[in-house]
Design an enzyme around this catalytic site. Structure first.
Site, PDB file in Angstrom:
ATOM      1  N   LYS A  50      37.510  48.092  42.665  1.00 47.73           N
ATOM      2  CA  LYS A  50      37.787  48.624  41.314  1.00 47.73           C
ATOM      3  C   LYS A  50      36.557  48.460  40.430  1.00 47.73           C
ATOM      4  O   LYS A  50      36.156  49.397  39.716  1.00 47.73           O
ATOM      5  CB  LYS A  50      38.997  47.891  40.694  1.00 47.73           C
ATOM      6  CG  LYS A  50      40.307  48.256  41.370  1.00 47.73           C
ATOM      7  CD  LYS A  50      41.469  47.354  40.988  1.00 47.73           C
ATOM      8  CE  LYS A  50      42.690  47.708  41.842  1.00 47.73           C
ATOM      9  NZ  LYS A  50      43.838  46.852  41.648  1.00 47.73           N
ATOM     10  N   GLN A  94      45.223  41.573  38.134  1.00 49.03           N
ATOM     11  CA  GLN A  94      45.456  41.813  39.566  1.00 49.03           C
ATOM     12  C   GLN A  94      46.666  41.010  40.050  1.00 49.03           C
ATOM     13  O   GLN A  94      46.734  39.795  39.864  1.00 49.03           O
ATOM     14  CB  GLN A  94      44.198  41.431  40.366  1.00 49.03           C
ATOM     15  CG  GLN A  94      44.306  41.709  41.854  1.00 49.03           C
ATOM     16  CD  GLN A  94      44.393  43.199  42.189  1.00 49.03           C
ATOM     17  OE1 GLN A  94      43.756  44.037  41.557  1.00 49.03           O
ATOM     18  NE2 GLN A  94      45.186  43.540  43.190  1.00 49.03           N
ATOM     19  N   ASP A 117      47.182  49.798  34.224  1.00 52.42           N
ATOM     20  CA  ASP A 117      48.025  49.823  35.419  1.00 52.42           C
ATOM     21  C   ASP A 117      49.379  50.477  35.113  1.00 52.42           C
ATOM     22  O   ASP A 117      50.166  50.737  36.022  1.00 52.42           O
ATOM     23  CB  ASP A 117      48.272  48.378  35.894  1.00 52.42           C
ATOM     24  CG  ASP A 117      47.618  48.099  37.235  1.00 52.42           C
ATOM     25  OD1 ASP A 117      47.127  49.045  37.864  1.00 52.42           O
ATOM     26  OD2 ASP A 117      47.603  46.924  37.647  1.00 52.42           O
TER      27      ASP A 117
END
Ligand code: NAD
Length: 276
Positions: A50, A94, A117
């Site tokens: 990422k 994460q 997200d």
């Protein structure tokens, strides 16, 4: 006749190139704060991809690597700081987090306008009501793939296998928003194969290796495989690719289908967040 194999790597590359051009036109480069807690090897690999792709698209990499024994209270304060920092456009916490942390509470703390997200309750509500907002990356990547291959969504019967907050539910919402007629199958559905056979677009996200076989697919249907599993014979998805490709009209492979789209959509969300 064998199905068209949907090339997720190529579509993701095109999206990343488009985003890099859009980033260059912004007054300031967006900043993506990836937050990695502890040293889980799989999470470390995901986060490093990422960060790499974020930098390649011209965005600022504002990574935070935190110790695995960090307390809930300290992590909450760090999220609050990221929320308040104008240099931070997007925040990605994460998952999974170490077991002593309450992930739901920490995700809920993320400013919905920085929730790249798309996992906060407010983001889910915005999606459910069809308002502007940041959408979960993997299901958005599926829509991008369908669009790239000009597969009509409006009026199509779409069947989503799986109802997780991360994939199945937002996938169904996104297809509904594009005027598909949507059926959601889950672990209590009586006859999953029969439901799947009605699909013009079938999205498999149950997390069960090769759950969807050729007899569950309508000839000519588009089959999108979100699942990813490590087996002794390599990676596979929720779809029995070799059998289903002989029946479907188009199909995503695993790897190289949906997977590469997820990070591309994270970058897209970061650009969207920079514009709001
Ligand atoms: P999950 O375990 O949270 O949810 C699975 C869902 O499938 C549940 O809603 C359950 O009701 C349903 N289900 C289980 N067994 C079923 C059955 N026999 N028939 C019908 N439905 C059934 O999983 P998830 O997080 O939604 O992920 C699904 C898969 O997608 C996993 O393999 C995961 O690794 C993969 N995934 C891939 C990406 C990517 O970037 N490619 C991203 C996220 C998840």
């Amino acid at each position: 006749m064998s199905a068209t194999v949907i090339d997720g790597k190529a579509v993701a590359r095109t999206v990343r190139e488009r985003l890099a051009r859009e980033v260059a036109e912004l007054p300031e480069p967006p900043g993506l704060a990836t937050v990695l807690v502890g040293d889980d090897p799989a999470s470390a690999i995901y986060v490093s991809s990422k960060r790499k792709q974020c930098a390649q698209a011209g965005m600022r990499d504002l990574h935070q690597h935190l110790p695995g024994d960090i307390s809930q209270a300290k992590l909450a304060v760090i999220i609050d700081h990221l929320n308040a920092d104008p240099a931070v456009t997007g925040i990605l916490l994460q998952l999974p987090l170490p077991e002593h942390l309450d992930a739901a509470e920490l995700v809920a703390r993320i400013d919905p306008d920085k929730d790249v997200d798309g996992l906060t309750t407010i983001s889910a509500g915005r999606l459910a009501q069809g308002g502007p907002g940041l959408r979960p990356c993997t299901p958005s990547g599926v829509i991008e793939l369908l669009d790239a291959y000009e597969i009509p969504i409006e009026g199509a019967h779409a069947v989503v296998v799986g109802r997780s907050e991360l994939v199945g539910k937002p996938q169904a919402q996104l297809l509904l928003q594009r005027n598909a007629t949507v059926t959601i199958c889950h672990s209590r559905t009586r006859d999953v194969d029969a439901e799947c056979r009605r699909a013009d677009i079938l999205v498999a996200a149950a997390g069960i290796p090769r759950l969807v076989g050729a007899s569950a697919v309508k000839p000519g249907a588009t089959v999108i495989d979100v699942g990813i599993h490590r087996t002794d014979s390599g990676l596979c998805g929720d779809v029995d690719f070799d059998a289903v490709r002989e029946v479907a009209g188009a199909i995503t492979p695993v790897p190289g289908g949906v997977g590469p789209m997820t990070i591309a959509m994270l970058l897209k969300n970061t650009v969207t967040a920079a514009r709001t």
